[in-house]
Motif scaffolding. Structure first.
Motif, short mmCIF file in Angstrom:
data_model
loop_
_atom_site.label_atom_id
_atom_site.label_comp_id
_atom_site.label_asym_id
_atom_site.label_seq_id
_atom_site.Cartn_x
_atom_site.Cartn_y
_atom_site.Cartn_z
N LYS A 265 0.81 -1.21 0.00
CA LYS A 265 0.00 0.00 0.00
C LYS A 265 0.85 1.26 0.00
O LYS A 265 0.53 2.25 -0.69
CB LYS A 265 -0.92 -0.01 1.22
CG LYS A 265 -1.85 1.19 1.32
CD LYS A 265 -2.72 1.07 2.57
CE LYS A 265 -3.65 2.28 2.72
NZ LYS A 265 -4.49 2.18 3.94
N GLU A 328 -8.49 -10.35 5.57
CA GLU A 328 -8.00 -8.98 5.50
C GLU A 328 -7.28 -8.71 4.18
O GLU A 328 -7.47 -7.65 3.56
CB GLU A 328 -7.06 -8.71 6.67
CG GLU A 328 -7.73 -8.74 8.04
CD GLU A 328 -8.71 -7.59 8.24
OE1 GLU A 328 -8.61 -6.59 7.51
OE2 GLU A 328 -9.55 -7.70 9.14
N MET A 331 -9.86 -8.48 1.36
CA MET A 331 -10.58 -7.20 1.39
C MET A 331 -9.73 -6.09 0.79
O MET A 331 -10.22 -5.26 0.01
CB MET A 331 -10.95 -6.86 2.84
CG MET A 331 -12.10 -7.67 3.40
SD MET A 331 -12.40 -7.29 5.16
CE MET A 331 -12.64 -5.51 5.12
N HIS A 332 -8.45 -6.08 1.14
CA HIS A 332 -7.57 -5.02 0.60
C HIS A 332 -7.41 -5.15 -0.91
O HIS A 332 -7.48 -4.14 -1.63
CB HIS A 332 -6.20 -5.10 1.27
CG HIS A 332 -5.23 -4.09 0.75
ND1 HIS A 332 -5.27 -2.76 1.11
CD2 HIS A 332 -4.21 -4.20 -0.15
CE1 HIS A 332 -4.32 -2.10 0.47
NE2 HIS A 332 -3.65 -2.95 -0.29
N GLN A 334 -9.47 -6.53 -3.06
CA GLN A 334 -10.73 -6.23 -3.74
C GLN A 334 -11.00 -4.74 -3.79
O GLN A 334 -11.67 -4.26 -4.70
CB GLN A 334 -11.87 -6.96 -3.05
CG GLN A 334 -11.86 -8.47 -3.31
CD GLN A 334 -12.89 -9.21 -2.49
OE1 GLN A 334 -13.23 -8.82 -1.37
NE2 GLN A 334 -13.39 -10.30 -3.02
N GLU A 335 -10.48 -3.99 -2.83
CA GLU A 335 -10.62 -2.53 -2.86
C GLU A 335 -9.87 -1.93 -4.04
O GLU A 335 -10.19 -0.84 -4.50
CB GLU A 335 -10.09 -1.93 -1.55
CG GLU A 335 -10.98 -2.20 -0.35
CD GLU A 335 -10.36 -1.68 0.94
OE1 GLU A 335 -9.22 -1.15 0.86
OE2 GLU A 335 -10.99 -1.80 1.99
N LYS A 336 -8.85 -2.64 -4.54
CA LYS A 336 -8.05 -2.16 -5.65
C LYS A 336 -8.50 -2.77 -6.98
O LYS A 336 -7.74 -2.80 -7.94
CB LYS A 336 -6.57 -2.50 -5.42
CG LYS A 336 -6.01 -1.94 -4.12
CD LYS A 336 -6.02 -0.43 -4.11
CE LYS A 336 -5.44 0.13 -2.82
NZ LYS A 336 -5.47 1.61 -2.78
N SER A 337 -9.74 -3.24 -7.04
CA SER A 337 -10.20 -4.00 -8.20
C SER A 337 -10.16 -3.20 -9.50
O SER A 337 -10.04 -3.77 -10.58
CB SER A 337 -11.63 -4.50 -7.96
OG SER A 337 -12.50 -3.41 -7.69
#
Length: 544
Positions: A265, A328, A331-332, A334-337
């Motif tokens: 990140k 976790e 989720m991270h 998928q946020e950057k899909s």
């Protein structure tokens, strides 16, 4: 986790600056030697004034000795220097050549030399470079401007600076230093404040071709360092995971995914301060390396958890930690899909999902084995002691650290245990259970169902209520009216909180209660007149 690019404790700036400046003064001869790279460089011949005659007239008003005195250089050095910012080549023998050589000699002598520990002192060194350029231009601009030589001075400094940047680029070894260098060039070097002269914009003086080539080289060097550092950092995370030695602490529970997310990140975020395109490239590298890291991680976890599951009393903490880590990370990612390649995203999410499924499968196998052992003894014992409840408390101690994962696990475990209870109930003779327990089997089943739910709700507050089938079984066992039985069975089939595997046992349950074959069919047919439920061979045998 310490961020990879967290700035170290602030240096004692004044002392460090003093030492670097002293080092620069000790290397004036090196600066003098750099002048030998001179005349044939086309990028620096922009020093020529648009009005050459006016320049000549201005230069006639000052001697080389006076200009050398202003610049603080030795005039005799001008006769043998092959400078790099000359207005004219040596063979022109132009009078201006002497003045340009003096300027170039001054630039070479004043320009800071890189520190020995470049990676450690790069930010401070770049500050000194900017301060040197700023101060020298502020000092010489009023004197050289009237002679038309300010432009030549700026071009020589910019040319010297890019040669210097080339050297730095070839000698930095870390991603942090590469980011520091590129950010400085983009945000400081190209700003009007860099020259310290409001009327002069460095962007208009920089050779665009030279600048573009340098940026490409810097980008490639940065991406190369990013890939190397991310791979090394992720491998370090994996080594730390192997060396946990069973430490079930709060820090160990979250460390792997916190460190991993921080790594992938922070780097794109740092690149975003330079350009969005660079950030995209960095992010692509990070997620490619993440996929390779997850391949190794999931392979090692699969082997480790498989061994742990075979222990007499497996430590659920390890399974919970794996589930939490996968959740976790997924989720991270998928946020950057929308920011990474779809195929890379899908492969990463699928790998994490498969690891979650495998871990849950192992846990359910452990729970099934635990429930089978305890319930088998429970239904055969005369003392009716529900030891399964105590075992569940030992396997799943209530803790806030794993609360969300424990709820997810116990939701599935609750459903499975209730089903296994029903299976064991039907596998035992009703008459024998009445002798061991009580004539009112329905009441006993209801008490067990309530105890099971209270335990699960205590260990995982808000867990789904999966004991409804057992409560309905208790109700059905206490009912002797055929029409009432039809209503009870209909309610069971309409309830979404009753597992389909439990409903498959309805024919067997009705037979176990003591209904004859024709009444079993009547009850089931009444529930769904259009699709009568056939009685299985197993159920028919049970009825007889």
């Amino acid at each position: 986790m310490r961020k990879i690019f967290k700035r170290k404790t602030k240096l004692k700036r004044d002392e460090s600056r003093r030492l670097l400046v002293e080092s620069n003064n000790n290397n004036l001869q090196e600066g003098h030697d750099l002048v030998q790279h001179a005349y044939n460089n086309p990028s620096v011949q922009n020093c020529v004034s648009a009005n050459e005659e006016q320049l000549c007239q201005s230069l006639e008003m000052i001697t080389p000795e006076r200009l050398a005195e202003i610049l603080g250089v030795a005039p005799e050095g001008t006769t043998s220097v092959d400078g790099s910012c000359c207005l004219y080549p040596p063979e022109s023998n132009s009078g201006q050549q002497t003045f340009v050589l003096l300027i170039q000699q001054s630039v070479s002598q004043r320009f800071p030399t890189p520190p020995t520990d470049l990676n450690e002192n790069l930010p401070l060194h770049l500050d000194i470079v900017q301060e040197t350029v700023h101060n020298e231009l502020a000092k010489l601009h009023p004197l050289l401007n009237s002679m038309g030589l300010t432009g030549c001075l700026i071009d020589c400094y910019l040319h010297q600076m890019f040669e210097h940047l080339d050297y730095i680029l070839q000698n930095i070894r870390s991603t942090k230093s590469a980011f520091v260098l590129m950010k400085w060039v983009v945000n400081s070097c190209l700003s009007p404040e860099f020259l310290g002269l409001q009327e002069l914009d460095p962007v208009k003086r920089i050779d665009p071709l030279q600048f573009s080539e340098w940026v490409i080289q810097a980008k490639n060097k940065l991406l190369e360092n990013v890939q190397k550092d991310v791979k090394q950092f992720l491998e370090k995370i994996l080594r730390n995971e192997r060396n946990q030695d069973g430490r079930d602490t709060d820090e160990a529970y979250v460390q792997l995914y916190v460190d991993t997310v921080g790594c992938i990140k922070d780097l794109p975020k740092a690149a975003q301060e330079i350009s969005s395109e660079l950030s995209q490239c960095v992010q692509e590298i990070c997620y490619t390396e993440l996929l390779g890291f997850l391949e190794r991680y999931t392979a090692e976890q699969t082997e480790f958890l498989s061994k742990e599951a075979k222990m007499d009393k497996p430590n659920m903490w390890h399974f919970f930690k794996t589930l939490n880590t996968c959740k976790e990370l997924k989720m991270h990612v998928q946020e950057k899909s929308t920011a990474i390649q779809r195929s890379l995203l899908q492969e990463t999410v699928e790998m994490l999902g498969n690891m979650e499924d495998f871990t849950l499968k192992l846990i359910m196998e452990i729970i099934a084995d635990l429930a089978e052992r305890h319930l088998k003894n429970y239904f055969k014992a005369d003392n009716k002691r529900f030891f399964l409840i105590r075992a569940l408390r030992e396997y799943f101690p209530k803790t806030q650290r794993t609360e969300d994962i424990q709820k997810r696990v116990l939701d599935e475990a609750y459903k499975l245990i209730a089903h296994i209870y029903l299976v064991h109930l039907l596998q035992n003779s009703r008459s024998k259970l009445q002798k061991r327990w009580s004539l009112d089997l329905g009441q006993t089943v209801a008490e067990d169902a309530k105890l099971l739910h209270n335990t699960m709700a205590e260990l995982a507050p808000g867990v789904q209520q999966w004991n409804l089938m057992l409560l309905k079984v208790a109700e059905l066992l206490g009912c002797n009216d055929i029409d009432a039985m039809k209503l009870i069975v209909a309610t069971m089939q309409r309830n979404s909180q009753i597992w389909s595997e439990d409903l498959d046992l309805l024919p067997t349950l009705l037979c176990w209660k003591g209904l004859p074959r024709w009444q079993v069919r009547e009850v089931l047919d009444a529930v769904d007149a259009n699709q009568p439920k056939p009685v299985s061979c197993f159920s028919i045998l049970k009825c007889w």
